[in-house]
Scaffold this active site. Structure first.
Site, PDB file in Angstrom:
ATOM      1  N   LYS A 126      -4.031 -22.422  16.682  1.00  0.00           N
ATOM      2  CA  LYS A 126      -2.977 -21.398  16.628  1.00  0.00           C
ATOM      3  C   LYS A 126      -1.662 -21.989  17.143  1.00  0.00           C
ATOM      4  CE  LYS A 126      -1.712 -16.972  17.666  1.00  0.00           C
ATOM      5  NZ  LYS A 126      -2.337 -15.600  17.894  1.00  0.00           N
ATOM      6  N   HIS A 130      -7.438  -8.951   8.580  1.00  0.00           N
ATOM      7  CA  HIS A 130      -6.803  -8.056   9.608  1.00  0.00           C
ATOM      8  C   HIS A 130      -6.109  -6.883   8.685  1.00  0.00           C
ATOM      9  CE1 HIS A 130      -7.409 -11.020  12.431  1.00  0.00           C
ATOM     10  NE2 HIS A 130      -6.692 -10.317  13.410  1.00  0.00           N
ATOM     11  N   ASN A 144      -3.881 -13.862   9.602  1.00  0.00           N
ATOM     12  CA  ASN A 144      -4.092 -12.525   9.541  1.00  0.00           C
ATOM     13  C   ASN A 144      -5.391 -12.117   8.598  1.00  0.00           C
ATOM     14  OD1 ASN A 144      -2.210 -11.327  11.065  1.00  0.00           O
ATOM     15  ND2 ASN A 144      -0.759 -11.916   9.362  1.00  0.00           N
ATOM     16  N   HIS A 203     -11.420  -4.103  17.916  1.00  0.00           N
ATOM     17  CA  HIS A 203     -10.666  -4.759  16.928  1.00  0.00           C
ATOM     18  C   HIS A 203     -11.544  -5.956  16.252  1.00  0.00           C
ATOM     19  CE1 HIS A 203      -7.323  -6.902  15.010  1.00  0.00           C
ATOM     20  NE2 HIS A 203      -7.490  -7.844  15.897  1.00  0.00           N
ATOM     21  N   HIS A 212      -7.112  -3.425  10.275  1.00  0.00           N
ATOM     22  CA  HIS A 212      -6.356  -2.288  10.827  1.00  0.00           C
ATOM     23  C   HIS A 212      -6.600  -1.048  10.122  1.00  0.00           C
ATOM     24  CE1 HIS A 212      -3.303  -5.703  12.137  1.00  0.00           C
ATOM     25  NE2 HIS A 212      -4.223  -5.509  13.073  1.00  0.00           N
ATOM     26  N   GLU A 271       6.382 -15.760  11.487  1.00  0.00           N
ATOM     27  CA  GLU A 271       5.356 -15.376  10.503  1.00  0.00           C
ATOM     28  C   GLU A 271       5.956 -15.440   8.828  1.00  0.00           C
ATOM     29  OE1 GLU A 271       2.645 -11.569   9.862  1.00  0.00           O
ATOM     30  OE2 GLU A 271       1.882 -12.905  11.575  1.00  0.00           O
ATOM     31  N   ARG A 323       1.750 -19.063   9.344  1.00  0.00           N
ATOM     32  CA  ARG A 323       1.221 -18.142  10.123  1.00  0.00           C
ATOM     33  C   ARG A 323       0.680 -16.742   9.779  1.00  0.00           C
ATOM     34  NH1 ARG A 323       3.690 -16.319  16.108  1.00  0.00           N
ATOM     35  NH2 ARG A 323       1.972 -15.144  16.874  1.00  0.00           N
ATOM     36  N   ARG A 364      16.901  -6.595  28.326  1.00  0.00           N
ATOM     37  CA  ARG A 364      17.222  -7.485  27.192  1.00  0.00           C
ATOM     38  C   ARG A 364      16.424  -8.600  27.209  1.00  0.00           C
ATOM     39  NH1 ARG A 364      22.633  -5.467  27.772  1.00  0.00           N
ATOM     40  NH2 ARG A 364      22.902  -3.951  26.333  1.00  0.00           N
ATOM     41  N   LYS A 368       3.367 -12.623  19.744  1.00  0.00           N
ATOM     42  CA  LYS A 368       3.576 -11.217  18.924  1.00  0.00           C
ATOM     43  C   LYS A 368       3.288 -10.191  19.910  1.00  0.00           C
ATOM     44  CE  LYS A 368       2.006 -11.853  14.112  1.00  0.00           C
ATOM     45  NZ  LYS A 368       0.852 -11.526  13.302  1.00  0.00           N
ATOM     46  N   GLU A 413     -12.863 -13.358  15.957  1.00  0.00           N
ATOM     47  CA  GLU A 413     -11.531 -14.204  15.625  1.00  0.00           C
ATOM     48  C   GLU A 413     -11.741 -15.589  15.959  1.00  0.00           C
ATOM     49  OE1 GLU A 413      -8.532 -13.163  15.159  1.00  0.00           O
ATOM     50  OE2 GLU A 413      -8.350 -11.022  15.727  1.00  0.00           O
TER      51      GLU A 413
END
Length: 360
Positions: free
Chosen positions: A226, A247, A244, A263, A251, A236, A240, A120, A142, A184
């Site tokens: 960031k 992206h 993306n 990527h 993706h 997000e 935030r 956990r 993330k 990026e």
């Protein structure tokens, strides 16, 4: 060495940026003799760096084991996650242990995800070894693995306890990986900082030849942006999302190519299509679009879609993206000018198709 803070109340952590940081024991690890660490890395990094990091830890009296995974986005799966957790159990690691992710974005995502679910939740440290991970993926918490139908569909938000960015790791990157990481960086400039975009136009060659001051400036600039955004919107729900940019398109490219595209390569094309989409909608000036394309091309990144990927494949895969809330429209992050991006909630697929065609 530069130290930045990611302020998140009780989960605040620090990002340390420098060169050959592993010679400065007390600056790197808050460990004491007897602590237990599981180092997660990939085969390529293990051959070059992991023994040095393990020796460093053992010199501090830290009990260290390793999980060495195959290299590549196609291994960012639940199967790899199971391998990490199985090794933690086999070595009798409890909730007081720490995970360390030594690698690029794939290793960082896997390590963070394992840390978030093992017993956990346990602590983990990010040690990114690629430019892409150093400027972006290692910060913000993330974590995810890919599903066969779409990227990053299974994951959590779980912040690291520390991020250690050592520029020396970049010296062993392939040229292709280094160039990929710059996508990026360009994303940050296009979305948030016109002056930084101008700096990249002037100094990208210095970054590619790993000039110390250019690389330091580049990494610090991205990490500062960031850190600020994550501190304002950790999960997000608002600003935030702007990170993306490009992206959703990227993706789709990665999924279609079965992750044969890096990527960063996919993000580069995604930024261009996003810019064209904004132009078709009447926002971005075409000269800004061409300026973005020229920088991406000059850096050495692709500016055209995969040759065998048609418009229908793009739209189908984009509608599976987790940022899409309504199948009738596409929710996209688009630049409205260099240095400023915004979220468009309902973009007609016909507009997107026009933009995609421009990159074919």
């Amino acid at each position: 060495m530069t130290v930045l803070q990611v302020p998140l109340n009780t989960r605040t952590y620090f990002v340390k940026i420098g060169y050959s940081l592993f010679k400065k024991n007390s600056m790197i690890y808050p460990f004491k003799p007897g602590d237990k660490v599981m180092l997660v890395t990939n085969e390529n990094i293990a051959n070059i760096w992991s023994n040095k990091v393990v020796s460093h830890l053992e010199n501090l009296g830290v009990q260290t084991n390793q999980v060495i995974l195959p290299d590549g986005e196609q291994y960012k799966t639940l199967k790899s996650l199971d391998i990490i957790i199985t090794e933690l159990l086999r070595c009798h690691y409890n909730r007081n242990c720490k995970l360390i992710g030594l690698g690029g974005g794939v290793i960082g995502d896997l390590t963070g995800f394992a840390a978030s679910v093992y017993q956990r939740g346990i602590n983990y440290i990010q040690i990114p070894t690629t430019l892409l991970a150093q400027v972006d993926a290692s910060i913000g918490g993330k974590t995810a693995v890919n599903h066969v139908l779409a990227k990053n569909m299974i994951g959590t938000f779980w912040q690291p306890s520390k991020v250690i960015i050592d520029i020396k790791f970049l010296s062993t990157l392939s040229k292709k990986e280094l160039i990929s990481g710059l996508s990026e960086v360009i994303k940050y400039a296009v979305a948030f900082d016109l002056d930084f975009f101008g700096w990249l136009e002037k100094y990208y060659k210095d970054v590619l030849r790993l000039d110390y001051w250019a690389v330091m400036y580049c990494i610090k600039k991205c990490c500062k942006i960031k850190s600020l955004i994550v501190s304002e919107d950790e999960k997000e729900n608002s600003c935030r999302v702007l990170l993306n940019l490009g992206h959703t398109y990227a993706h789709a490219i990665e999924s279609f190519s079965n992750y044969k595209w890096l990527h960063g390569e996919a993000v580069a094309v995604g930024i261009i299509i996003a810019s064209y989409t904004s132009h078709v909608l009447g926002h971005m000036n075409i000269n800004d679009v061409y300026r973005i394309i020229n920088l991406i091309k000059n850096v050495g990144l692709p500016i055209e879609s995969p040759k065998n990927m048609d418009v229908k494949s793009y739209v189908l895969l984009m509608k599976r993206d987790k940022k899409i809330f309504n199948e009738e429209y596409l929710r996209l992050v688009l630049p409205i000018k260099i240095g400023e991006a915004t979220v468009f909630e309902k973009v007609n697929t016909k507009v997107v198709e026009q933009a995609i065609i421009k990159c074919m």
